[in-house]
Design a protein around this motif. Structure first.
Motif, mmCIF file in Angstrom:
data_model
loop_
_atom_site.group_PDB
_atom_site.id
_atom_site.type_symbol
_atom_site.label_atom_id
_atom_site.label_comp_id
_atom_site.label_asym_id
_atom_site.label_seq_id
_atom_site.Cartn_x
_atom_site.Cartn_y
_atom_site.Cartn_z
ATOM 1 N N TYR A 173 0.871 -1.337 -0.049
ATOM 2 C CA TYR A 173 -0.052 -0.083 -0.133
ATOM 3 C C TYR A 173 0.935 1.199 -0.015
ATOM 4 O O TYR A 173 0.377 2.413 0.066
ATOM 5 N N ALA A 174 2.281 1.189 0.152
ATOM 6 C CA ALA A 174 2.893 2.445 0.011
ATOM 7 C C ALA A 174 4.245 2.115 -1.229
ATOM 8 O O ALA A 174 4.767 0.992 -1.171
ATOM 9 N N ARG A 175 4.649 3.063 -1.786
ATOM 10 C CA ARG A 175 5.868 3.029 -2.546
ATOM 11 C C ARG A 175 7.167 3.519 -1.859
ATOM 12 O O ARG A 175 8.116 2.924 -2.272
ATOM 13 N N THR A 176 7.075 4.343 -0.752
ATOM 14 C CA THR A 176 8.320 4.651 -0.120
ATOM 15 C C THR A 176 8.097 4.542 1.642
ATOM 16 O O THR A 176 6.976 4.534 1.881
ATOM 17 N N LEU A 177 8.921 4.710 2.257
ATOM 18 C CA LEU A 177 8.891 4.479 3.742
ATOM 19 C C LEU A 177 8.050 5.904 4.294
ATOM 20 O O LEU A 177 7.263 5.875 4.986
ATOM 21 N N GLU A 178 8.392 7.149 3.714
ATOM 22 C CA GLU A 178 7.592 8.321 3.810
ATOM 23 C C GLU A 178 6.159 8.224 3.459
ATOM 24 O O GLU A 178 5.289 8.597 4.554
#
Length: 308
Positions: free
Chosen positions: A109-114
């Motif tokens: 559900y997310a591309r980056t840690l941020e």
């Protein structure tokens, strides 16, 4: 741990946000909190060595595994249709152990840690205990890739059983065979007999723990088998963005590494006393290079310490 100091977008901060979004239940996993521990056996295929020299995939072994429901709420209903189902398993022996974490949707559900951190921050309830729906909508509009997972989940009927659901490892793993040939693979764990789902009326009639109850009944008959498949990469595949699938992934060439047979229900303490560690991979299966994997390996250790 030094690679990820505590603070914004650190594994520790993400664990805190996961638990806050779930109401901070005590001694619960930060994610996939509700589940059932099981045990069984793994039988390798004669093709496994073509893909990896990892003894955890090329030799028979006992299996410790856990089926689960996504989210940090240990009391979530099995009928919840906005979260994934999980299947984590451990192959091999103490010297050649591999832990694989899979879920019933092929993307994260997310591309980056941020982005992952922000995803959870907007879902932490306010002082009144309610979610800020407008804040979530604004975030989702600005970060449309964070909807890929939930859109996949809600578009599919509810699984009828943990044992009749396909699970994916969303990361791309470097696999090296005995000839030192390395290529990227994705894990796909397919139920022997195919997927079985529920109609809308069938799902509404199910009890809150129906997946767990059905699993106990199914295991009692000895009828739980999964094929462990390696999907093979092609040039140009996206390997660092976990929110998108490989092109034509559902029809991608796959090699059957082996078969998992679940033979018994295990007390949950057998799984809760430790973790299925993403970083535990026997030689022949390397660590994925994406930043989500690196953070995940740290976050699981943090979550275990908090449970204890």
């Amino acid at each position: 741990m030094s690679e990820f100091p505590r603070g914004a977008a650190s594994p520790a901060a993400i664990v805190d946000a996961l638990k806050a979004a779930a109401g901070d239940p005590p001694k619960a996993r930060a994610s996939f909190a509700k589940g059932q521990c099981v045990h069984g056996t793994y039988i390798p295929s004669n093709q496994a060595e073509e893909i990896t020299k990892s003894r955890s995939f090329t030799r028979p072994s006992r299996v410790l595994a856990r089926f689960s429901i996504g989210g940090g709420n240990p009391n979530v209903a099995d009928t919840e249709n906005l979260v994934p189902r999980g299947f984590s398993f451990r192959l091999g022996d103490s010297n050649h152990r591999s832990d694989i974490l899979a879920q019933d949707c092929p993307v994260h559900y997310a591309r980056t840690l941020e982005q992952m951190m922000a995803f959870h921050e907007v879902r932490v309830p306010g002082p009144d205990g309610k979610l800020d729906r407008e804040r979530i909508r604004t975030f989702s509009a600005a970060n449309p890739e964070t909807l890929h997972q939930v859109n996949y989940i809600v578009a599919r009927p509810l699984p009828a059983s943990f044992a009749s659901t396909t699970y994916w490892g969303v990361h791309c793993f470097p696999a090296t065979n005995a000839m030192d040939e390395t290529r990227l693979i994705k894990f796909k764990i397919a139920p022997v007999g195919g997927d079985v789902t529920l109609t809308g009326p069938e799902a509404k009639a199910k009890a809150v723990d129906f997946l767990h109850d059905e699993l106990e009944q199914r295991v009692a008959t000895g009828n739980v088998r999964f094929s462990v498949l390696a999907l093979l990469d092609r040039p140009g595949d996206p390997t660092m963005d976990l929110t998108v699938r490989w092109p034509d992934e559902d029809h991608r060439e796959a090699v059957r590494l082996g078969t998992i047979v679940i033979t018994g229900i295990e007390p949950n303490e057998a799984c809760d006393g430790s973790i299925f560690d993403p970083a535990s991979l026997a030689e022949g299966i390397g660590h994925p290079r994406d930043e989500i994997f690196a953070a995940r390996a740290v976050a699981y250790v943090i979550s275990l310490k908090m449970r204890r």
